[in-house]
Design a protein around this motif. Structure first.
Motif, PDB file in Angstrom:
ATOM      1  N   MET A 136       0.720  -1.300   0.017  1.00  0.00           N
ATOM      2  CA  MET A 136       0.136   0.083  -0.002  1.00  0.00           C
ATOM      3  C   MET A 136       1.090   1.190   0.052  1.00  0.00           C
ATOM      4  N   SER A 137       0.508   2.266  -0.490  1.00  0.00           N
ATOM      5  CA  SER A 137       1.122   3.464  -0.525  1.00  0.00           C
ATOM      6  C   SER A 137       0.707   4.459   0.850  1.00  0.00           C
ATOM      7  N   ASN A 138       1.519   5.451   0.770  1.00  0.00           N
ATOM      8  CA  ASN A 138       1.086   6.363   1.871  1.00  0.00           C
ATOM      9  C   ASN A 138      -0.254   6.769   2.156  1.00  0.00           C
ATOM     10  N   ALA A 139      -0.765   6.665   3.133  1.00  0.00           N
ATOM     11  CA  ALA A 139      -2.274   7.132   3.500  1.00  0.00           C
ATOM     12  C   ALA A 139      -2.685   8.545   3.067  1.00  0.00           C
ATOM     13  N   ALA A 140      -1.638   9.234   3.096  1.00  0.00           N
ATOM     14  CA  ALA A 140      -2.128  10.879   2.848  1.00  0.00           C
ATOM     15  C   ALA A 140      -2.063  10.943   1.211  1.00  0.00           C
ATOM     16  N   SER A 141      -1.418  10.125   0.617  1.00  0.00           N
ATOM     17  CA  SER A 141      -1.211  10.317  -0.956  1.00  0.00           C
ATOM     18  C   SER A 141      -2.444   9.742  -1.525  1.00  0.00           C
ATOM     19  N   PRO A 142      -3.020  10.346  -2.608  1.00  0.00           N
ATOM     20  CA  PRO A 142      -4.215   9.652  -3.300  1.00  0.00           C
ATOM     21  C   PRO A 142      -3.745   8.569  -4.235  1.00  0.00           C
ATOM     22  N   VAL A 143      -2.353   8.306  -4.349  1.00  0.00           N
ATOM     23  CA  VAL A 143      -1.888   6.992  -4.998  1.00  0.00           C
ATOM     24  C   VAL A 143      -2.624   5.999  -4.422  1.00  0.00           C
ATOM     25  N   TYR A 144      -3.297   4.933  -5.204  1.00  0.00           N
ATOM     26  CA  TYR A 144      -3.618   3.840  -4.805  1.00  0.00           C
ATOM     27  C   TYR A 144      -2.826   2.731  -5.329  1.00  0.00           C
ATOM     28  N   GLU A 145      -2.571   1.631  -4.456  1.00  0.00           N
ATOM     29  CA  GLU A 145      -1.513   0.508  -4.971  1.00  0.00           C
ATOM     30  C   GLU A 145      -2.125  -0.694  -3.923  1.00  0.00           C
ATOM     31  N   GLU A 146      -2.118  -1.838  -4.773  1.00  0.00           N
ATOM     32  CA  GLU A 146      -2.325  -3.049  -4.380  1.00  0.00           C
ATOM     33  C   GLU A 146      -1.407  -4.186  -4.797  1.00  0.00           C
ATOM     34  N   HIS A 147      -0.742  -5.108  -3.843  1.00  0.00           N
ATOM     35  CA  HIS A 147       0.019  -5.748  -4.260  1.00  0.00           C
ATOM     36  C   HIS A 147      -0.671  -7.384  -4.190  1.00  0.00           C
ATOM     37  N   PHE A 148       0.279  -8.226  -5.103  1.00  0.00           N
ATOM     38  CA  PHE A 148      -0.282  -9.750  -5.038  1.00  0.00           C
ATOM     39  C   PHE A 148       0.335 -10.150  -3.598  1.00  0.00           C
ATOM     40  N   THR A 149      -0.445 -11.237  -3.014  1.00  0.00           N
ATOM     41  CA  THR A 149       0.004 -11.903  -1.900  1.00  0.00           C
ATOM     42  C   THR A 149       0.877 -12.678  -2.345  1.00  0.00           C
ATOM     43  N   ARG A 150       2.212 -12.715  -1.635  1.00  0.00           N
ATOM     44  CA  ARG A 150       3.326 -13.702  -1.911  1.00  0.00           C
ATOM     45  C   ARG A 150       2.925 -14.921  -2.048  1.00  0.00           C
ATOM     46  N   SER A 151       3.659 -15.587  -3.172  1.00  0.00           N
ATOM     47  CA  SER A 151       3.341 -16.944  -3.421  1.00  0.00           C
ATOM     48  C   SER A 151       4.439 -17.661  -4.099  1.00  0.00           C
ATOM     49  N   LYS A 194       9.945 -10.155  -3.569  1.00  0.00           N
ATOM     50  CA  LYS A 194       9.366  -8.867  -3.553  1.00  0.00           C
ATOM     51  C   LYS A 194       7.965  -8.637  -3.495  1.00  0.00           C
ATOM     52  N   LYS A 195       7.555  -7.551  -3.128  1.00  0.00           N
ATOM     53  CA  LYS A 195       5.833  -7.168  -3.462  1.00  0.00           C
ATOM     54  C   LYS A 195       5.780  -7.139  -4.834  1.00  0.00           C
ATOM     55  N   LEU A 196       4.885  -7.509  -5.644  1.00  0.00           N
ATOM     56  CA  LEU A 196       4.531  -7.280  -7.092  1.00  0.00           C
ATOM     57  C   LEU A 196       3.339  -6.422  -7.073  1.00  0.00           C
ATOM     58  N   VAL A 197       3.273  -5.435  -7.961  1.00  0.00           N
ATOM     59  CA  VAL A 197       2.052  -4.579  -8.011  1.00  0.00           C
ATOM     60  C   VAL A 197       1.035  -5.320  -8.719  1.00  0.00           C
ATOM     61  N   ALA A 198      -0.089  -5.315  -8.309  1.00  0.00           N
ATOM     62  CA  ALA A 198      -1.185  -5.767  -8.983  1.00  0.00           C
ATOM     63  C   ALA A 198      -2.051  -4.704  -9.527  1.00  0.00           C
ATOM     64  N   LEU A 199      -2.182  -3.732  -8.921  1.00  0.00           N
ATOM     65  CA  LEU A 199      -2.795  -2.385  -9.425  1.00  0.00           C
ATOM     66  C   LEU A 199      -2.237  -1.444  -8.805  1.00  0.00           C
ATOM     67  N   ARG A 200      -2.027  -0.462  -9.962  1.00  0.00           N
ATOM     68  CA  ARG A 200      -1.493   1.172  -9.291  1.00  0.00           C
ATOM     69  C   ARG A 200      -2.495   2.194 -10.086  1.00  0.00           C
ATOM     70  N   VAL A 201      -2.920   3.370  -9.241  1.00  0.00           N
ATOM     71  CA  VAL A 201      -3.517   4.352  -9.813  1.00  0.00           C
ATOM     72  C   VAL A 201      -2.705   5.449  -9.312  1.00  0.00           C
ATOM     73  N   ASP A 202      -2.245   6.371 -10.484  1.00  0.00           N
ATOM     74  CA  ASP A 202      -1.373   7.367  -9.992  1.00  0.00           C
ATOM     75  C   ASP A 202      -1.551   8.595 -10.975  1.00  0.00           C
ATOM     76  N   GLU A 203      -0.751   9.562 -10.823  1.00  0.00           N
ATOM     77  CA  GLU A 203      -0.744  10.791 -11.684  1.00  0.00           C
ATOM     78  C   GLU A 203      -0.598  10.418 -13.231  1.00  0.00           C
ATOM     79  N   ASP A 204       0.009   9.354 -13.554  1.00  0.00           N
ATOM     80  CA  ASP A 204       0.448   8.849 -14.826  1.00  0.00           C
ATOM     81  C   ASP A 204      -0.643   8.002 -15.577  1.00  0.00           C
ATOM     82  N   GLY A 205      -1.407   7.456 -14.819  1.00  0.00           N
ATOM     83  CA  GLY A 205      -2.416   6.592 -15.302  1.00  0.00           C
ATOM     84  C   GLY A 205      -2.674   5.290 -14.395  1.00  0.00           C
ATOM     85  N   VAL A 206      -2.962   4.244 -14.962  1.00  0.00           N
ATOM     86  CA  VAL A 206      -3.221   3.034 -14.127  1.00  0.00           C
ATOM     87  C   VAL A 206      -2.339   1.930 -14.717  1.00  0.00           C
ATOM     88  N   VAL A 207      -1.847   1.264 -13.729  1.00  0.00           N
ATOM     89  CA  VAL A 207      -0.928  -0.147 -14.039  1.00  0.00           C
ATOM     90  C   VAL A 207      -1.626  -1.155 -13.585  1.00  0.00           C
TER      91      VAL A 207
END
Length: 151
Positions: free
Chosen positions: A1-16, A27-40
């Motif tokens: 997860m990202s900083n709670a004060a930041s509007p960036v939203y990020e989720e990671h896969f459960t490690r497997s 390492k943590k792998l990004v499942a979804l990210r929403v930030d100023e550039d767009g959506v990952v």
């Protein structure tokens, strides 16, 4: 997860073990990210690099949350993007999905949205935080939620 004060939203896969097999270590792998550039849209842990898609805001018409029923007790849930016509193809597990298969699984979802979606397996989405992030970075982009089959 990202900083709670930041509007960036990020989720990671459960490690497997799949990510170990894919050569990504622990390492943590990004499942979804929403930030100023767009959506990952992250690729599945075993093929993370190859299937991760970065979609800039100018190519996004909406962010879509949807599901389809399965033979089991829980539906298959997805998060994806509806892209503007002419936007570049995205890498990912649904890239080669046939239209007839998509229509059979989820007739309520546009074929191109299905192709530009990721399954919520080994991660979760917080709908409120997702909507807040999209509104912070791209207020003209709606978040569409299809409650049918969501469960």
């Amino acid at each position: 997860m990202s900083n709670a004060a930041s509007p960036v939203y990020e989720e990671h896969f459960t490690r497997s073990p799949f990510q170990l097999l894919g050569g990504y270590g622990w390492k943590k792998l990004v499942a979804l990210r929403v930030d100023e550039d767009g959506v990952v849209l992250g690729g599945a842990p075993a093929r993370h690099r190859r299937h991760t898609a970065r979609v800039p805001w100018q190519d996004i018409e909406s962010v879509v949350m949807w599901a389809h029923p399965t033979a089991g007790p829980s539906p298959m849930r997805y998060v994806g993007v509806e892209r503007r016509p002419g936007a570049p193809e995205l890498p990912g597990p649904n890239r080669n999905l046939k239209a007839v298969t998509a229509a059979a699984l989820a007739p309520h979802i546009d074929y191109e949205v299905f192709r530009a979606s990721r399954t919520l397996v080994l991660w979760r989405v917080d709908r409120d935080r997702l909507e807040a992030a999209v509104n912070a970075f791209a207020p003209r982009v709606p978040v569409r939620f299809h409650p049918e089959h969501w469960g």
